[in-house]
Motif scaffolding. Structure first.
Motif, PDB file in Angstrom:
ATOM      1  N   LEU B 318      -5.523  -3.975   1.158  1.00  0.00           N
ATOM      2  CA  LEU B 318      -4.158  -4.275   0.732  1.00  0.00           C
ATOM      3  C   LEU B 318      -3.984  -4.288  -0.777  1.00  0.00           C
ATOM      4  N   SER B 319      -5.092  -4.269  -1.531  1.00  0.00           N
ATOM      5  CA  SER B 319      -4.909  -4.358  -2.978  1.00  0.00           C
ATOM      6  C   SER B 319      -4.984  -3.008  -3.679  1.00  0.00           C
ATOM      7  N   ARG B 327       3.991  -2.144  -0.495  1.00  0.00           N
ATOM      8  CA  ARG B 327       3.976  -3.248   0.471  1.00  0.00           C
ATOM      9  C   ARG B 327       4.036  -4.611  -0.220  1.00  0.00           C
ATOM     10  N   GLY B 328       2.996  -4.924  -0.961  1.00  0.00           N
ATOM     11  CA  GLY B 328       2.871  -6.268  -1.531  1.00  0.00           C
ATOM     12  C   GLY B 328       4.035  -6.685  -2.419  1.00  0.00           C
ATOM     13  N   LYS B 329       4.416  -5.807  -3.340  1.00  0.00           N
ATOM     14  CA  LYS B 329       5.475  -6.187  -4.296  1.00  0.00           C
ATOM     15  C   LYS B 329       6.880  -6.044  -3.734  1.00  0.00           C
ATOM     16  N   ARG B 330       7.061  -5.093  -2.798  1.00  0.00           N
ATOM     17  CA  ARG B 330       8.444  -4.786  -2.397  1.00  0.00           C
ATOM     18  C   ARG B 330       8.733  -4.863  -0.900  1.00  0.00           C
ATOM     19  N   GLY B 331       7.723  -4.971  -0.081  1.00  0.00           N
ATOM     20  CA  GLY B 331       7.957  -5.060   1.369  1.00  0.00           C
ATOM     21  C   GLY B 331       8.616  -3.822   1.954  1.00  0.00           C
ATOM     22  N   LEU B 332       8.269  -2.644   1.413  1.00  0.00           N
ATOM     23  CA  LEU B 332       8.943  -1.416   1.870  1.00  0.00           C
ATOM     24  C   LEU B 332       8.241  -0.760   3.058  1.00  0.00           C
ATOM     25  N   THR B 333       7.014  -1.154   3.316  1.00  0.00           N
ATOM     26  CA  THR B 333       6.261  -0.523   4.399  1.00  0.00           C
ATOM     27  C   THR B 333       5.287  -1.524   5.006  1.00  0.00           C
ATOM     28  N   TYR B 334       4.844  -1.237   6.226  1.00  0.00           N
ATOM     29  CA  TYR B 334       3.814  -2.070   6.853  1.00  0.00           C
ATOM     30  C   TYR B 334       2.448  -1.725   6.259  1.00  0.00           C
ATOM     31  N   GLU B 354       4.717   4.974   6.316  1.00  0.00           N
ATOM     32  CA  GLU B 354       5.953   4.991   7.099  1.00  0.00           C
ATOM     33  C   GLU B 354       6.901   3.957   6.517  1.00  0.00           C
ATOM     34  N   THR B 355       8.190   4.254   6.592  1.00  0.00           N
ATOM     35  CA  THR B 355       9.174   3.291   6.103  1.00  0.00           C
ATOM     36  C   THR B 355      10.499   3.491   6.841  1.00  0.00           C
TER      37      THR B 355
END
Lengths: 454, 460
Positions: B318-319, B327-334, B354-355
């Motif tokens: 995840l990093s 993902r981490g900063k914006r929550g745009l994808t799983y 995917e988004t």
């Protein structure tokens, strides 16, 4: 000549085949003073360790209209704590070659890491820390909720089969907590608030509700010393009330659910029966293990022989038994009818074939199923990750360590007549649902929307 | 009055300092490095040595004896015999992968299945685009009594009509199921876009017409032409001695012809000038996005540096940069990830995520920006050190399962990494230099990439 010799060799083997000496694994267990259970499964193949912390709570413990709370919390557990700033947990794990992840089910939530044994103390330190010191900022909460929303779209809504299974469970369980999807509905996810998650965290994340599984290159004295050092100092929460066991079944007994989706191209028939887990009825749960093997074994099962080989109605089928839920679990039969088959007729034939197979089940069938189950147990002990998962699921579901270690003996003790009477009762009396998944087309005019049968 | 105010300010400041000190003492990050340095578990040593065996039938085996669990696993690969290499494109490799193990001469399929299951014999055959591979795993106690049957599964399959029809029905079901699955639809579109007329563009599962028409003759001809000692690699791991390993290998493979009878296939040349392939599917729940650029072969000198650059970009956890930004900063994808695809004839560097349609434009912009940033700025010293450490520290994880080890032993031979690879792998990692990683990043994360997306692309 060679052929004759081979056939003879095989015949001899089949006649004298005995139950292989099989063992799931030899696990050891102890409790810390704060109530946390620790289980060790030694495996000295390589200097590796799997650490899993299982909490005996899951999605079924979400409050009404707050579905998805347990799962969203699982995501947020990676964000940061009072001691480790945002992102540090992943950073530390990754720097040290630790593979880390988590999952949520109806009954439990599990956090796990797999790494070189030299990293175990870091894994314990971080896992123990987040049991009590989680920090969730408003900003992080909103971002993680968005990620879960994306996850739902990617994992459930992009697949007609997953959508169907979600609806089928909902229909079967009715008002029972198991009816709700683990991830929550879209509306529920969007409506979750930080306080919902914190309430859940404070209620359940405590050592007396957790099981620590250690599988790998570790001995018992070291496991005791390190578990005490990192987890032993955690205070158990006062007035802790364990999650409910949900020892009730759904109200409706027999239902049919037909679901049509224009994305569907293949037909599917799913039969779900509500059955007791090991936790509720150990004897019946062991019988169900053998029943699933008898009915579902590829090419051998009498249902397979009749409906796939002889009549060519199905392309395949699978049968599985849930086994380790807190309360009631599910016994599944999934069948894949050939294109153009009338699914309602096929479902009737499937039900008849299952009934017939149970009625004519013999001791020989039972022994063969037992041998098949036992012969594969040795593989579970091979990989520490697999062993930890199986042990964690069984123990956090309520099985004692003795029961886990005696899985093989319990399989051997099952009697054919008991399986038959239990299985026939399951077909007739247990709450159940027949689900049919169809393409949204008109050519299958013989399939009509079914009605709920009470 | 002034003194009173001063005293209050002094008190407040002192209280603030007191709180800061308390907070530091109570909540400072524990020194993880120190804890690990002092851990009693830090000095466990481990070395796994590959033994190279040559059997009387002339087959080379990479062998690793491990008696900790009483099981055995044999993995093998027939190189250059996968979906893309089949000259007739009849769908034989995938069909055979499904079929082998279901029927042999002189024994009813149901008896064979019972024998395998009761003896804990797990067999698995499968075809990729490049190779046909297989694995046999079983308890040590059953090796002697089952060697003959295992040999027959491979050497004397019986292509009886009933079993052939069952496999056909299953493959047709699987083929149809692909069109229900958004990711499978995307994969097919991306394969066709990238490979055009090259055999890599073939469907994973052949068309329904081909499945229906495949015959015993097709399958036997495929086996005769593509299975030989020349293109075979074998890896064995588990509780088995050298003599037994030799016996098992020859029981399976000694009857094979010496040489491969088919020809190599051409190198795929994706057209990087046609930069964009878009497939509008308004019914998709999630838009799928891929960036594909030229990659490297496993034995290329650029492999290790690019491997490290990719790990930092999207290869791990995840990093990574992709996951942090999307993902981490914006929550745009799983989740977003990237990888080095090491195909025989078309090595790629690929990224995928995917988004939801409403996030699509924004996410694509961010992903492209990160790609460009990697090409222009490379990686930082911290990122580099962190990743090298990860690759060294996670080395032992590959020894978790007997089956995993035997597969790895076969792959080591496929890529000609040598029988000293396990001993030297960490030296290869330690030798990688930051400058090499940045040179590779500049070379491969350039603007010659193909962009592919499927979904509700025109979402407003």
């Amino acid at each position: 000549m060679q052929k004759t010799a081979l056939v003879f060799a095989f015949a001899v083997f089949m006649i004298f085949a005995e139950f292989v000496e099989a063992k799931l694994f030899e696990a050891e267990s102890f409790f810390l003073d704060n109530g946390m259970q620790v289980v060790l499964i030694e495996n000295h193949k390589a200097p590796l360790i799997k650490q899993m912390v299982w909490y005996r709570n899951g999605a079924s413990d979400d409050r009404q209209t707050k579905g998805g709370t347990a799962h969203l919390l699982e995501h947020l557990m990676f964000r940061g704590t009072k001691h480790f700033a945002e992102g540090r947990l992943d950073e530390i794990f990754e720097k040290h070659g630790v593979q880390s992840n988590a999952f949520t089910s109806n009954d439990y939530t599990s956090y796990h890491q797999f790494a070189d044994i030299s990293k175990l103390e870091a894994m314990m330190l971080l896992e123990a820390d987040r049991m009590h010191n989680l920090v969730i900022s408003g900003k992080n909460f909103a971002k993680e909720r968005d990620i879960v929303y994306q996850e739902r779209r990617q994992q459930i809504e992009s697949s007609p089969v997953y959508s169907f299974m979600e609806k089928l469970r909902e229909k079967l369980w009715g008002k029972h907590p198991y009816s709700r999807p683990v991830i929550g509905s879209t509306d529920e996810i969007k409506s979750l608030e930080k306080q919902d998650v914190m309430d859940y965290y404070e209620r359940f994340y405590t050592p007396q509700n957790a099981v620590l599984i250690l599988a790998g290159d570790l001995d018992l004295p070291t496991a005791k010393k390190l578990a005490e050092k990192y987890y032993g100092k955690l205070k158990s929460r006062k007035n802790f009330i364990p999650a409910e066991k949900y020892e009730h079944t759904p109200q409706k007994t027999k239902q049919t659910f037909i679901y049509k989706d224009k994305k569907v191209k293949n037909l599917r028939i799913v039969m779900m029966f509500v059955v007791p887990s090991y936790n509720l009825n150990p004897k019946e749960a062991m019988e169900l293990e053998i029943l699933a093997e008898y009915l579902g074994a590829d090419k051998i099962s009498p249902v397979y022989k009749e409906l796939v080989e002889e009549r060519g109605i199905l392309t395949g089928l699978s049968v599985s038994n849930g086994f380790s839920a807190r309360g009631y679990d599910l016994f599944y039969v999934v069948a894949y009818p050939k294109d153009g088959t009338n699914t309602q007729v096929a479902a009737k034939q499937l039900e008849q074939s299952i009934r017939k197979s149970i009625e004519k089940m013999t001791d020989e069938n039972t022994d063969a199923a037992k041998k098949r189950i036992l012969a594969n147990l040795v593989f579970i002990a091979d990989n520490p990750s697999d062993a930890a998962y199986i042990a964690g699921e069984m123990i956090s579901g309520g099985m004692s360590l003795k029961d886990v270690n005696n899985y093989d003996k319990n399989i051997l003790n099952v009697e054919t007549e008991d399986i038959k009477s239990m299985a026939l009762k399951m077909l007739d009396k247990n709450p159940q649902i027949l689900g049919i998944l169809l393409p949204d087309e008109n050519h299958l005019s013989s399939d009509k929307e079914g009605k709920d049968e009470k | 009055m002034k003194n009173k105010i001063k005293s209050i300010i002094f008190l407040l400041l002192s209280f603030g300092v007191f709180l800061a000190v308390c907070s530091y003492v109570l909540y400072r990050e524990p020194d993880v490095e120190k804890i690990l340095e002092q851990s009693e578990l830090k000095n466990k040593t481990f070395s796994a040595q590959i033994q190279k065996i040559r059997t009387p039938a002339g087959i080379n085996v990479y062998f690793l004896r491990d008696v900790s669990v009483p099981i055995i696993s044999l993995s093998f690969m027939f190189l250059k015999s996968g979906i893309a290499y089949e000259k007739e494109d009849a769908g034989a490799p995938v069909f055979l992968g499904e079929f082998l193990g279901s029927a042999i001469e002189n024994m009813a399929p149901e008896k064979l299945r019972e024998f395998l299951l009761q003896n804990g014999i797990n067999i698995d055959f499968r075809a990729s685009y490049d190779d046909f591979s297989g694995q046999v795993a079983l308890p040590k106690a059953n090796l002697a009594s089952s060697m003959n049957i295992i040999s027959q599964i491979f050497n004397s399959p019986s292509f009886n009509e009933g079993e052939m029809n069952i496999v056909k029905a299953r493959l047709i079901f699987a083929k149809t199921a692909q069109s229900e699955n958004e990711k499978e639809i995307f994969d097919e579109f991306s394969r066709r876009s990238l490979y055009k007329n090259h055999p890599y563009s073939r469907d994973k599962i052949a068309s329904i017409e081909k499945i229906k028409s495949i015959s015993e003759k097709d399958l036997r001809s495929y086996m005769q032409n593509y299975f030989s000692k020349e293109n075979l690699v074998v890896g064995i791991c588990g509780d088995i001695d050298e003599k037994e390993a030799v016996e098992l290998t020859d029981a399976l493979f000694s009857k094979l012809p010496e040489h491969l009878k088919t020809e190599d296939i051409k190198v795929a040349k994706p057209d990087f000038s046609k930069k964009k392939y878009v497939f509008e599917r308004k019914d998709f729940s999630q838009n799928k996005v891929m960036i594909a650029a030229a990659g490297v072969a496993r034995n290329s000198p650029d492999f290790y540096p690019l491997f490290v650059a990719n790990e930092i970009f999207g290869g791990r956890g995840l990093s990574t940069r992709l996951n942090t930004e999307l993902r981490g900063k914006r929550g745009l994808t799983y989740g977003a990830y990237s990888w080095l695809q090491i195909s025989d004839k078309a090595p790629f560097l690929k990224a995928f995520f995917e988004t939801s349609p409403n996030n699509f434009a924004k996410s694509v912009k961010i992903a492209k920006k990160e790609w460009e940033k990697m090409g222009t700025d490379g990686v930082t010293k911290d990122e580099f050190d962190h990743t090298i450490n990860y690759l060294l520290d996670s080395y032992n994880l590959r020894f978790a399962s007997t089956m995993g080890i035997s597969s790895m032993l076969a792959e080591i031979q496929k890529y000609n990494l040598g029988d000293d690879f396990l001993r030297r792998r960490n030296d290869y990692i330690k030798k990688i230099k930051l400058e090499e990683v940045n040179t590779a990043a500049k070379k491969y994360f350039d603007d010659n990439f193909i962009f592919i997306s499927v979904g509700d692309i025109g979402y407003e």
